[in-house]
Design a protein around this motif. Structure first.
Motif, mmCIF file in Angstrom:
data_model
loop_
_atom_site.group_PDB
_atom_site.id
_atom_site.type_symbol
_atom_site.label_atom_id
_atom_site.label_comp_id
_atom_site.label_asym_id
_atom_site.label_seq_id
_atom_site.Cartn_x
_atom_site.Cartn_y
_atom_site.Cartn_z
ATOM 1 N N GLN A 136 0.895 -1.303 -0.076
ATOM 2 C CA GLN A 136 -0.107 0.035 -0.041
ATOM 3 C C GLN A 136 0.957 1.298 0.031
ATOM 4 O O GLN A 136 2.032 1.234 0.682
ATOM 5 C CB GLN A 136 -0.888 0.002 1.474
ATOM 6 C CG GLN A 136 -1.857 -1.184 1.674
ATOM 7 C CD GLN A 136 -2.777 -1.394 0.168
ATOM 8 O OE1 GLN A 136 -3.475 -0.359 -0.172
ATOM 9 N NE2 GLN A 136 -3.141 -2.473 -0.208
ATOM 10 N N PRO A 137 0.295 2.339 -0.515
ATOM 11 C CA PRO A 137 1.225 3.692 -0.522
ATOM 12 C C PRO A 137 1.518 3.988 0.941
ATOM 13 O O PRO A 137 2.576 4.561 1.164
ATOM 14 C CB PRO A 137 0.214 4.681 -1.008
ATOM 15 C CG PRO A 137 -0.678 3.756 -2.306
ATOM 16 C CD PRO A 137 -0.951 2.454 -1.322
ATOM 17 N N ASN A 138 0.727 3.717 1.840
ATOM 18 C CA ASN A 138 1.021 4.148 3.244
ATOM 19 C C ASN A 138 2.375 3.380 3.777
ATOM 20 O O ASN A 138 3.012 3.744 4.397
ATOM 21 C CB ASN A 138 0.039 3.955 4.000
ATOM 22 C CG ASN A 138 -0.060 4.272 5.581
ATOM 23 O OD1 ASN A 138 0.433 5.697 5.730
ATOM 24 N ND2 ASN A 138 -0.217 3.664 6.405
ATOM 25 N N ASP A 139 2.220 2.181 3.236
ATOM 26 C CA ASP A 139 3.639 1.192 3.557
ATOM 27 C C ASP A 139 4.853 1.876 3.292
ATOM 28 O O ASP A 139 5.993 1.688 4.088
ATOM 29 C CB ASP A 139 3.661 -0.036 2.960
ATOM 30 C CG ASP A 139 2.242 -0.897 3.340
ATOM 31 O OD1 ASP A 139 1.848 -0.636 4.634
ATOM 32 O OD2 ASP A 139 1.726 -1.867 2.902
ATOM 33 N N LEU A 140 5.048 2.721 2.090
ATOM 34 C CA LEU A 140 6.123 3.195 1.742
ATOM 35 C C LEU A 140 6.083 4.909 2.008
ATOM 36 O O LEU A 140 7.062 5.546 1.361
ATOM 37 C CB LEU A 140 6.256 3.222 0.095
ATOM 38 C CG LEU A 140 6.039 1.674 -0.550
ATOM 39 C CD1 LEU A 140 6.134 1.663 -2.062
ATOM 40 C CD2 LEU A 140 7.191 0.893 0.019
ATOM 41 N N LYS A 141 5.185 5.115 2.799
ATOM 42 C CA LYS A 141 5.138 6.518 3.130
ATOM 43 C C LYS A 141 5.002 7.542 2.188
ATOM 44 O O LYS A 141 5.575 8.813 1.887
ATOM 45 C CB LYS A 141 6.204 7.014 4.165
ATOM 46 C CG LYS A 141 6.337 6.056 5.489
ATOM 47 C CD LYS A 141 7.585 6.829 6.260
ATOM 48 C CE LYS A 141 7.523 5.868 7.678
ATOM 49 N NZ LYS A 141 6.474 4.887 7.907
ATOM 50 N N LEU A 142 4.235 7.136 1.119
ATOM 51 C CA LEU A 142 3.965 7.968 -0.163
ATOM 52 C C LEU A 142 2.666 8.665 0.012
ATOM 53 O O LEU A 142 1.569 8.151 0.509
ATOM 54 C CB LEU A 142 3.774 7.261 -1.356
ATOM 55 C CG LEU A 142 5.142 6.211 -1.948
ATOM 56 C CD1 LEU A 142 4.838 5.320 -2.961
ATOM 57 C CD2 LEU A 142 6.181 7.161 -1.990
ATOM 58 N N THR A 143 2.581 9.863 -0.327
ATOM 59 C CA THR A 143 1.317 10.869 -0.302
ATOM 60 C C THR A 143 0.840 10.722 -1.766
ATOM 61 O O THR A 143 1.547 11.465 -2.905
ATOM 62 C CB THR A 143 1.802 12.495 -0.016
ATOM 63 O OG1 THR A 143 2.328 12.214 1.326
ATOM 64 C CG2 THR A 143 0.441 13.096 -0.254
#
Length: 235
Positions: free
Chosen positions: A149-156
């Motif tokens: 998930q984007p949150n796993d990679l700390k992506l906005t």
């Protein structure tokens, strides 16, 4: 003509009954939902061969009312567990639950087939697999096997935008134009700038950047391109 008339009345009555019932009865089939569809189908089809058209319509109305009452009762948690079956665990923490499979009468090969359809090939990677009360199977993978998930990679990431159709199959979708507070003149001007005609457009959508995307009926020629291979003898 009488047969056509009776058939038309039956179809219209059945359609109205299902519309009144709502989407739930025709999308997520619980045991009672399925029984309701069978009973209603039998009731509304009887007048095609019999002469009791009015009586069949009345029976249909009563069936719909009873079904709506049943659905309203099922909203209450205490009654819900009595009226509907509970979900059944099939896999827990990578281990197949044999009692669960036996309860739902599902062989191992069928379970594996359901997992493959959902993209899982190894039962050891599954945290929980459950047969829901509707008969569908829900699969939750173990955390290290779930999609990133984007949150796993700390992506906005920007908010998801769904392109809004303005033209479909050569027809203008006026209520979407009204929703976007756009004039038909604006749409016609955009179509003209792109060198298209409304009647030739398969799909035209309003994008998040305020522009119009058009997919017409034309397919670009990509002969001999391996990325555009057509199975069969169409090449």
């Amino acid at each position: 003509m009488e047969i056509v008339y009776r058939t038309l009345i039956v179809l219209l009555a059945g359609y109205l009954f299902l519309r009144v019932t709502g989407k739930k009865a025709v999308s997520q089939m619980h045991t009672f939902d399925l029984l309701y569809i069978f009973v209603l189908t039998n009731i509304i089809s009887t007048p095609v061969e019999d002469s009791n058209l009015g009586k069949a319509i009345i029976y249909g109305v009563i069936t719909v009312i009873l079904y709506k009452i049943f659905i309203r009762l099922s909203i209450h948690n205490k009654l819900r567990w009595i009226l509907y079956e509970s979900p059944t665990v099939l896999i827990r923490n990578g281990d197949i639950d044999r009692k669960g499979l036996k309860k739902v009468r599902m062989p191992i090969n069928e379970l594996l087939s359901h997992l493959r359809v959902k993209g899982y090939t190894d039962t050891r990677n599954i945290a929980l697999a459950v047969m829901e009360e509707t008969g569908s199977i829900s699969v939750i993978p173990k955390s290290k096997y779930r999609p990133v998930q984007p949150n796993d990679l700390k992506l906005t990431i920007k908010k998801e935008y769904i392109p809004i159709p303005l033209i479909m199959d050569g027809q203008i979708i006026y209520h979407n134009l009204k929703y976007l507070k756009l004039e038909q003149g604006w749409l016609m001007n955009e179509v003209k700038k792109l060198g298209e005609k409304v009647e030739n457009i398969m799909l035209a959508t309003f994008l998040d950047n305020g522009k119009l995307f058009i997919d017409n009926n034309e397919i670009k020629s990509n002969k001999n391109n391996p990325y555009y291979y057509n199975p069969g003898e169409d090449n």
